[in-house]
Design a protein around this motif. Structure first.
Motif, PDB file in Angstrom:
ATOM      1  N   MET A   1      -9.634 -34.836  14.001  1.00 25.52           N
ATOM      2  CA  MET A   1     -11.054 -34.506  13.946  1.00 25.52           C
ATOM      3  C   MET A   1     -11.849 -35.747  13.553  1.00 25.52           C
ATOM      4  O   MET A   1     -11.310 -36.705  13.006  1.00 25.52           O
ATOM      5  N   LYS A   2     -13.160 -35.705  13.790  1.00 27.27           N
ATOM      6  CA  LYS A   2     -14.054 -36.770  13.356  1.00 27.27           C
ATOM      7  C   LYS A   2     -14.499 -36.521  11.923  1.00 27.27           C
ATOM      8  O   LYS A   2     -14.696 -35.378  11.504  1.00 27.27           O
ATOM      9  N   ALA A   3     -14.691 -37.620  11.196  1.00 27.52           N
ATOM     10  CA  ALA A   3     -15.204 -37.517   9.829  1.00 27.52           C
ATOM     11  C   ALA A   3     -15.825 -38.854   9.434  1.00 27.52           C
ATOM     12  O   ALA A   3     -15.504 -39.902  10.006  1.00 27.52           O
ATOM     13  N   LEU A   4     -16.715 -38.804   8.447  1.00 30.19           N
ATOM     14  CA  LEU A   4     -17.262 -40.030   7.870  1.00 30.19           C
ATOM     15  C   LEU A   4     -16.376 -40.431   6.701  1.00 30.19           C
ATOM     16  O   LEU A   4     -16.125 -39.630   5.795  1.00 30.19           O
ATOM     17  N   CYS A  14     -17.331 -43.642  11.049  1.00 29.13           N
ATOM     18  CA  CYS A  14     -17.015 -42.375  11.703  1.00 29.13           C
ATOM     19  C   CYS A  14     -15.725 -42.593  12.468  1.00 29.13           C
ATOM     20  O   CYS A  14     -15.670 -43.404  13.396  1.00 29.13           O
ATOM     21  N   GLU A  15     -14.675 -41.889  12.065  1.00 32.49           N
ATOM     22  CA  GLU A  15     -13.373 -42.130  12.694  1.00 32.49           C
ATOM     23  C   GLU A  15     -12.538 -40.861  12.713  1.00 32.49           C
ATOM     24  O   GLU A  15     -12.896 -39.847  12.098  1.00 32.49           O
ATOM     25  N   ALA A  16     -11.425 -40.923  13.423  1.00 34.89           N
ATOM     26  CA  ALA A  16     -10.526 -39.782  13.524  1.00 34.89           C
ATOM     27  C   ALA A  16      -9.630 -39.711  12.289  1.00 34.89           C
ATOM     28  O   ALA A  16      -9.073 -40.725  11.853  1.00 34.89           O
ATOM     29  N   VAL A  17      -9.518 -38.511  11.717  1.00 34.33           N
ATOM     30  CA  VAL A  17      -8.632 -38.265  10.571  1.00 34.33           C
ATOM     31  C   VAL A  17      -7.857 -36.983  10.852  1.00 34.33           C
ATOM     32  O   VAL A  17      -8.244 -36.184  11.712  1.00 34.33           O
ATOM     33  N   PRO A  18      -6.762 -36.734  10.137  1.00 32.07           N
ATOM     34  CA  PRO A  18      -5.999 -35.501  10.374  1.00 32.07           C
ATOM     35  C   PRO A  18      -6.823 -34.249  10.068  1.00 32.07           C
ATOM     36  O   PRO A  18      -7.641 -34.241   9.149  1.00 32.07           O
ATOM     37  N   GLY A 137     -14.124 -34.534   1.705  1.00 33.78           N
ATOM     38  CA  GLY A 137     -15.468 -33.987   1.751  1.00 33.78           C
ATOM     39  C   GLY A 137     -15.791 -33.293   3.057  1.00 33.78           C
ATOM     40  O   GLY A 137     -14.934 -33.108   3.930  1.00 33.78           O
ATOM     41  N   GLY A 138     -17.060 -32.929   3.176  1.00 31.38           N
ATOM     42  CA  GLY A 138     -17.505 -32.090   4.288  1.00 31.38           C
ATOM     43  C   GLY A 138     -18.330 -32.772   5.344  1.00 31.38           C
ATOM     44  O   GLY A 138     -18.915 -32.091   6.189  1.00 31.38           O
ATOM     45  N   GLN A 139     -18.425 -34.116   5.335  1.00 30.96           N
ATOM     46  CA  GLN A 139     -19.071 -34.822   6.441  1.00 30.96           C
ATOM     47  C   GLN A 139     -18.003 -35.015   7.507  1.00 30.96           C
ATOM     48  O   GLN A 139     -17.531 -36.113   7.782  1.00 30.96           O
ATOM     49  N   ALA A 140     -17.631 -33.900   8.106  1.00 31.63           N
ATOM     50  CA  ALA A 140     -16.482 -33.843   9.007  1.00 31.63           C
ATOM     51  C   ALA A 140     -16.607 -32.625   9.899  1.00 31.63           C
ATOM     52  O   ALA A 140     -17.468 -31.765   9.692  1.00 31.63           O
ATOM     53  N   GLU A 141     -15.728 -32.553  10.894  1.00 32.24           N
ATOM     54  CA  GLU A 141     -15.766 -31.394  11.785  1.00 32.24           C
ATOM     55  C   GLU A 141     -15.157 -30.155  11.136  1.00 32.24           C
ATOM     56  O   GLU A 141     -15.583 -29.029  11.412  1.00 32.24           O
ATOM     57  N   TYR A 142     -14.150 -30.373  10.285  1.00 33.81           N
ATOM     58  CA  TYR A 142     -13.516 -29.253   9.578  1.00 33.81           C
ATOM     59  C   TYR A 142     -13.292 -29.646   8.119  1.00 33.81           C
ATOM     60  O   TYR A 142     -13.199 -30.822   7.787  1.00 33.81           O
ATOM     61  N   MET A 143     -13.165 -28.630   7.257  1.00 36.02           N
ATOM     62  CA  MET A 143     -13.042 -28.886   5.830  1.00 36.02           C
ATOM     63  C   MET A 143     -12.157 -27.825   5.184  1.00 36.02           C
ATOM     64  O   MET A 143     -12.309 -26.627   5.458  1.00 36.02           O
ATOM     65  N   ARG A 144     -11.253 -28.287   4.331  1.00 37.58           N
ATOM     66  CA  ARG A 144     -10.458 -27.354   3.527  1.00 37.58           C
ATOM     67  C   ARG A 144     -11.220 -27.055   2.244  1.00 37.58           C
ATOM     68  O   ARG A 144     -11.696 -27.960   1.558  1.00 37.58           O
TER      69      ARG A 144
END
Length: 391
Positions: A1-4, A14-18, A137-144
């Motif tokens: 997913m994308k995230a800051l 802004c890059e791809a993270v698990p 954090g939540g500047q991302a496409e998904y968040m736990r």
């Protein structure tokens, strides 16, 4: 997913993270439909918050749609729209049971790190250093979301994302700032800092009965917005704030003073703020409390100083003699969002306030790194950035 993600001072990418995964039965995963850049995030951007690590996912103002729920979470179901408090709370410890959710004893797995600096650890926070839990954090496409049967609050039908997003942090924080002032009706409240939290402190002071609010800043767009909310505005680069508040209150001082700035005030504001900046740059100090000093001096005898601006370490040259001899009350906290959220949601539903009034910029995650710089430089009239990860 994308995230800051954070990669050092002034380096947000802004890059791809698990993708996040369920780790505990009380967890939930949300698809982020809206998130925001907070003024507190600038402390990370400026590199002044310790225990950040390269690649950390930023952001603590988040809302979205539940897409997965842990086996022990009976509160949420897939498809629920929720806003997520930035403070993570278990709901079961001494502090949670007493409504002090931001003091949760269980939610920070790295509590020992915080204890070394502060004596005791507050709650874990999303996207705000490993000392405060190391939570993505939540500047991302998904968040736990841990303890998702306590934190996330379901959004009533008919309310938009932009109306409720700021219940995650800045609206409860600004409201708490005014709530701490113990307003009975008819007071004069002075607010230092007309950023997003300051704007909500202004609105909230009026909601709670203040007769006058004096708003202090130097950024034209912020002062204009404060004026629209009914505040008297003072530009600290053009006026002597102490003298003007004395004049406006017939020499008595403000009934309550709110510090909505914290550790990074405008360096040019005064001689002492320049000295503070030098001390921080030469490792002789950790924070720059110019605003707090001024708020103390401007508060009337037996008045209240409410502090919601973020400080991280030790404060220098605080006029405690003034505070003690004049009977000032100090109120401060990391906001227990879960305590305030239901009553503020009700105010939104009733139409008493539309929190979206602070939004100046709307963007995607791809625009995030540039907008961090824009927000930090206060360019392009930027007061509040909202990002929609999926457009």
């Amino acid at each position: 997913m994308k995230a800051l993600t954070w990669h050092g001072k002034s380096d947000v990418r802004c890059e791809a993270v698990p993708d996040p995964k369920i780790q505990d039965g009380r967890d939930a995963i949300i698809k982020v439909t809206a998130c925001a850049i907070c003024g507190s995030d600038l402390h990370l951007f400026d590199g002044i918050m310790p225990t950040m690590e390269k690649g950390d996912v930023l952001g603590h103002e988040t809302m979205g749609e539940v897409v997965e729920v842990g086996k022990d979470n009976a509160k949420l179901k897939v498809g629920d729209r929720v806003v997520v408090p930035f403070t993570i709370a278990c709901g079961e410890c001494f502090f949670c049971k007493n409504g002090y959710f931001s003091g949760c004893e269980r939610s920070n797995p790295n509590a020992k790190q915080a204890e070394k600096l502060w004596g005791h650890s507050p709650a874990g926070l999303f996207g705000y250093s490993h000392m405060l839990g190391g939570f993505a954090g939540g500047q991302a496409e998904y968040m736990r979301v841990p303890y998702a049967d306590v934190g996330p609050y379901k959004i009533p039908e008919g309310l938009t994302d932009e109306q409720v997003l700021f219940l995650s942090d800045i609206f409860p924080t600004g409201y708490m700032a005014a709530d701490f002032c113990n307003l009975k009706g008819g007071e004069t409240v002075a607010v230092w800092g007309c950023g997003p939290v300051g704007q909500f402190a202004i609105k909230s002071a009026f909601l709670l009965g203040a007769e006058r609010v004096i708003a202090i800043d130097t950024v034209p767009e912020r002062l204009t917005l404060a004026t629209k909310s009914g505040a008297i505005t003072l530009d600290f680069m053009k006026e002597d704030i102490y003298e003007r508040i004395q004049e406006l209150t017939q020499g008595r001082g403000a009934d309550a003073c709110i510090d909505a700035v914290g550790t990074e005030p405008e360096t040019r504001a005064s001689v002492d703020s320049v000295i503070d900046r030098i001390k921080v740059a030469t490792f002789m100090g950790t924070d720059r409390p110019h605003v707090l000093r001024q708020a103390i001096q401007c508060c009337r005898n037996f008045g209240t100083v409410s502090i919601v601006g973020v400080y991280g370490g030790m404060l220098d040259n605080i006029p405690m003699g003034s505070a003690i001899n004049r009977g000032l009350t100090f109120r401060m906290a990391q906001t227990p969002v879960q305590h305030y959220l239901p009553k503020l949601m009700e105010r939104i539903e009733k139409g008493e306030i539309d929190p979206s009034f602070v939004i100046t910029h709307r963007a995607t995650l791809d625009d995030g790194p540039d907008l961090y710089k824009t927000f930090r430089a206060k360019k392009d009239g930027c007061i509040k950035v909202v990002m929609k990860p999926f457009g």
